[in-house]
Design an enzyme around this catalytic site. Structure first.
Site, PDB file in Angstrom:
ATOM      1  N   GLU A  34      -4.590  -7.095  14.822  1.00 56.84           N
ATOM      2  CA  GLU A  34      -4.109  -5.758  14.466  1.00 56.84           C
ATOM      3  C   GLU A  34      -5.265  -4.756  14.600  1.00 56.84           C
ATOM      4  OE1 GLU A  34      -0.570  -5.028  11.610  1.00 56.84           O
ATOM      5  OE2 GLU A  34      -2.315  -4.524  10.404  1.00 56.84           O
TER       6      GLU A  34
ATOM      7  N   GLY B 190      -4.842  -2.288   5.026  1.00 57.35           N
ATOM      8  CA  GLY B 190      -4.093  -3.441   4.522  1.00 57.35           C
ATOM      9  C   GLY B 190      -4.779  -4.768   4.830  1.00 57.35           C
ATOM     10  N   ARG B 191      -5.244  -4.929   6.067  1.00 56.45           N
ATOM     11  CA  ARG B 191      -5.834  -6.212   6.458  1.00 56.45           C
ATOM     12  C   ARG B 191      -7.265  -6.379   5.957  1.00 56.45           C
ATOM     13  NH1 ARG B 191      -4.632  -2.827  10.550  1.00 56.45           N
ATOM     14  NH2 ARG B 191      -6.279  -2.063  11.941  1.00 56.45           N
TER      15      ARG B 191
ATOM     16  N   LYS C  81       0.846  -1.195   0.000  1.00 53.61           N
ATOM     17  CA  LYS C  81       0.000   0.000   0.000  1.00 53.61           C
ATOM     18  C   LYS C  81       0.882   1.247   0.000  1.00 53.61           C
ATOM     19  CE  LYS C  81      -3.598   2.137   2.817  1.00 53.61           C
ATOM     20  NZ  LYS C  81      -4.542   1.946   3.917  1.00 53.61           N
TER      21      LYS C  81
ATOM     22  N   LYS D  44       9.612  -1.029  14.307  1.00 50.36           N
ATOM     23  CA  LYS D  44      10.179  -0.722  12.980  1.00 50.36           C
ATOM     24  C   LYS D  44      11.230   0.370  13.107  1.00 50.36           C
ATOM     25  CE  LYS D  44       5.931  -1.327  10.246  1.00 50.36           C
ATOM     26  NZ  LYS D  44       4.964  -0.620   9.396  1.00 50.36           N
TER      27      LYS D  44
ATOM     28  N   GLU E 279      10.492  -4.878   4.486  1.00 50.47           N
ATOM     29  CA  GLU E 279      10.562  -6.273   4.046  1.00 50.47           C
ATOM     30  C   GLU E 279      10.237  -6.378   2.555  1.00 50.47           C
ATOM     31  OE1 GLU E 279       8.951  -5.127   6.634  1.00 50.47           O
ATOM     32  OE2 GLU E 279       9.222  -6.411   8.394  1.00 50.47           O
TER      33      GLU E 279
ATOM     34  N   HIS F 267      -5.298 -33.708  17.406  1.00 47.91           N
ATOM     35  CA  HIS F 267      -4.195 -34.535  17.917  1.00 47.91           C
ATOM     36  C   HIS F 267      -3.054 -33.675  18.427  1.00 47.91           C
ATOM     37  CE1 HIS F 267      -6.034 -38.289  16.586  1.00 47.91           C
ATOM     38  NE2 HIS F 267      -6.576 -37.512  15.659  1.00 47.91           N
TER      39      HIS F 267
HETATM   40  O1  F6P Z   1       3.228  -3.137   9.829  1.00 46.34           O
HETATM   41  C1  F6P Z   1       1.893  -3.381   9.700  1.00 46.34           C
HETATM   42  C2  F6P Z   1       1.377  -3.013   8.335  1.00 46.34           C
HETATM   43  O2  F6P Z   1       1.260  -1.643   8.206  1.00 46.34           O
HETATM   44  C3  F6P Z   1       0.053  -3.699   8.053  1.00 46.34           C
HETATM   45  O3  F6P Z   1      -1.021  -3.031   8.551  1.00 46.34           O
HETATM   46  C4  F6P Z   1       0.072  -3.825   6.572  1.00 46.34           C
HETATM   47  O4  F6P Z   1      -0.840  -4.789   6.150  1.00 46.34           O
HETATM   48  C5  F6P Z   1       1.518  -4.214   6.337  1.00 46.34           C
HETATM   49  O5  F6P Z   1       2.239  -3.475   7.302  1.00 46.34           O
HETATM   50  C6  F6P Z   1       2.049  -3.967   4.956  1.00 46.34           C
HETATM   51  O6  F6P Z   1       2.004  -2.627   4.572  1.00 46.34           O
HETATM   52  P1  F6P Z   1       2.201  -2.197   3.061  1.00 46.34           P
HETATM   53  O7  F6P Z   1       1.102  -2.809   2.260  1.00 46.34           O
HETATM   54  O8  F6P Z   1       2.155  -0.706   3.065  1.00 46.34           O
HETATM   55  O9  F6P Z   1       3.549  -2.703   2.595  1.00 46.34           O
END
Ligand code: F6P
Length: 564
Positions: A366, A280-281, A219, A517, A225, A397
């Site tokens: 979240e 995002g979620r 987003k 972060k 990452e 199990h």
């Molecule tokens: O760190 C949490 C977060 O902001 C989530 O809410 C989101 O889904 C994820 O990181 C990824 O964010 P982006 O889509 O901006 O890379």
């Protein structure tokens, strides 16, 4: 007057949750009826299992095995009313900025709206924009699926790698796994999220860059990452393709940040947009689902959106007493705040839903892992239970022992389908028999009397007793289809929202993830610098960093002390 600055969307007609008459009545009701046993409750009302149910477009919820009476449900529904749930639902659906701390509208429901609907955000109807992106996704998916979209060297795409994390990963991977039955089996779909280099290596090790398309989903297009993995993927591709222009054929993006996407070298004609009013979620039904659409095809993707929309409509317009997300949200409040359950297990008896619990962890935790209310005051009850789970029967199990006989209450959602997608021998009847049996065993248990009647020796009896009275919901649908998946996800989205409204928290921000972060950014140069840096952390963090630096380059020793 506290002098606190309060955002305009944070107003609620009540001071604090625990002072509401309905809350106080629930406290009193719990004192009187909280210890009632499900055995008794069912004995007193033989029709209960047919009464305490609700249905939405074929998705059937049996909530009769919760520790509730008609009075409990009446008071919970009153609580929803007193907390202004109806008004908050209306505010969400009409594009009000209910994400108070970020001052944003929350309109994932607009992603599922049919073309003839109108939803206005800041004076603009967003529905045509949503459909323009969907059409763009459909055209692109068709190109890739048909082989018309060629890689740099002219080969068709056989591998699709989604690079993203959090909501930009968990939704796509869950949806792909859930709908794998409907997917192109002659293509590979992979999901790269972790910054751990192992994830990159294992995802790409047997792929040919000439046949691989990367979808960079972020987003913000700033997430460490995702950007790190995207750059590594770019280097990996160009190592073989040896031409910068190849990026345009092997990388597309899903983002709200056009500038960042262009800077990376992706042709913005191959960028699929979404909007700041999609969290995002809550985004797997937006362009974030591009990998899903390539896997299952545009028609199936639209069927999934129809399932989302059906549940959105149900939530928006059904009276609360028969409203699935409202009922599930309120039962979760009862279990959490009155029965003291701090976790909730989600147990799909459908192997394709194996990533559904992980997806729900982000959605629920979240969203509702919050310690202050909308106006910044501390919450006065516990919020956000821990979600977890595994597909049945594997969990049986492993951890079910604790659910049956442990000392804490773990409310469970069982999810099952009457028709299997793979009808193999007796498997499906055996699977569903286990689902029904688990819910039955958890509710009714096995008494000392029953065990003695079976002739058990005295010393063994206490070990065999299952107290029962463990609350469960059972969700049953005919078959796992794109439509039912959409319904299920929207059901949990709205149930999470319902809980957030009762707690009066902001279910749509996530400030808590920022601190870690920021601290990591400070530590990176301390690990990478050749010189010994001055460390200004606490003594534990300093010592860990020093130890890491020492061992990072030293040859590893095996157990006999020899270097490997
Ligand atoms: O760190 C949490 C977060 O902001 C989530 O809410 C989101 O889904 C994820 O990181 C990824 O964010 P982006 O889509 O901006 O890379």
């Amino acid at each position: 007057m506290s002098g606190k600055t309060v955002s305009p969307e944070s107003r609620r007609p009540v001071a604090t949750l625990t002072t509401l008459p309905a809350w106080k009545a629930l406290v009193e009701h719990h004192r009187q009826a909280g210890s009632l046993h499900l055995r008794q409750i069912f004995d007193d009302d033989p029709q209960r299992g047919e009464r305490l149910v609700a249905e939405a477009d074929g998705l059937y919820l049996d909530y009769s095995k919760n520790r509730v009476t008609d009075d409990t449900m009446r008071l919970l529904l009153q609580l929803a009313k007193d907390c202004g749930l109806a008004e908050r639902i209306e505010a969400m659906f009409s594009g009000k900025k209910i994400n108070a701390s970020e001052q944003r509208a929350v309109l994932h429901v607009a992603l599922n709206a049919p073309e003839n609907e109108h939803i206005i955000v800041d004076g603009v109807d967003v529905v045509p924009e949503v459909h323009a992106v969907l059409d763009h996704m459909s055209r692109f998916s068709d190109e890739v699926r048909s082989g018309r979209w060629r890689g740099h060297t002219g080969k068709a795409i056989r591998n699709v790698v989604n690079i993203g994390i959090g909501g930009s990963d968990l939704g796509p991977v869950m949806a792909y796994e859930a709908l794998r039955h409907y997917s192109r089996r002659d293509m590979n779909f992979r999901f790269l999220s972790n910054i751990d280099g192992t994830d990159f290596e294992e995802v790409t090790r047997d792929l040919d860059p000439e046949e691989t398309l990367f979808i960079i989903v972020s987003k913000t297009f700033t997430t460490l990452e995702t950007l790190t993995n995207a750059h590594t993927a770019r280097d990996w591709s160009l190592k073989k393709l040896k031409d910068e222009t190849a990026v345009q054929k092997h990388f597309v993006a899903v983002s709200t940040n056009g500038e960042g996407v262009a800077k990376f070298g992706i042709d913005t004609a191959n960028m699929f947009g979404f909007w700041d009013w999609v969290g995002g979620r809550y985004s797997m039904d937006s362009a974030v689902g591009l990998s899903t659409m390539i896997a299952i095809g545009p028609d199936n993707f639209r069927a999934m959106l129809a399932g989302f929309h059906a549940m959105d409509e149900h939530f928006h317009s059904t009276p609360f007493a028969g409203n699935l997300p409202v009922l599930m949200g309120l039962l979760s409040i009862w279990n959490n705040n009155f029965l003291g359950a701090n976790t909730a297990a989600v147990l799909p008896y459908e192997h394709y839903l194996k990533r559904f619990p992980a997806y729900l962890q982000q959605l629920a935790m979240e969203s509702n892992g919050k310690h202050v209310t909308l106006d910044g005051s501390p919450v006065d009850v516990s919020t956000g239970p821990v979600y977890w789970g595994e597909p049945g029967t594997n969990g049986q199990h492993s951890f079910y022992q604790l659910i049956h006989q442990g000392t804490q209450i773990v409310p469970c959602d069982f999810i099952g389908f009457c028709q299997p997608l793979n009808d193999v021998g007796r498997h499906h009847d055996l699977l569903l028999a286990n689902l029904f049996a688990q819910a039955e065993a958890l509710a009714f248990g096995k008494t000392e009397q029953q065990i003695r009647a079976e002739g058990s020796e005295d010393w063994l009896v206490p070990h065999l007793v299952c107290e029962g009275n463990r609350p469960t919901n059972t969700l049953l649908a005919q078959k796992l289809t794109p439509f039912t998946l959409g319904q299920l996800v929207a059901l949990y989205e709205h149930s999470v929202f319902t809980q957030g409204v009762i707690w009066n928290i902001d279910s749509f921000d996530q400030w808590g993830v920022e601190l870690g972060k920021v601290l990591a950014q400070r530590i990176v140069p301390e690990l990478e610098n050749k010189e010994e840096p001055e460390l200004g952390h606490d003594s534990s963090t300093n010592a860990l960093i020093r130890r890491y630096r020492q061992l990072r380059t030293k040859p590893a020793q095996n157990q006999a002390g020899q270097a490997r």
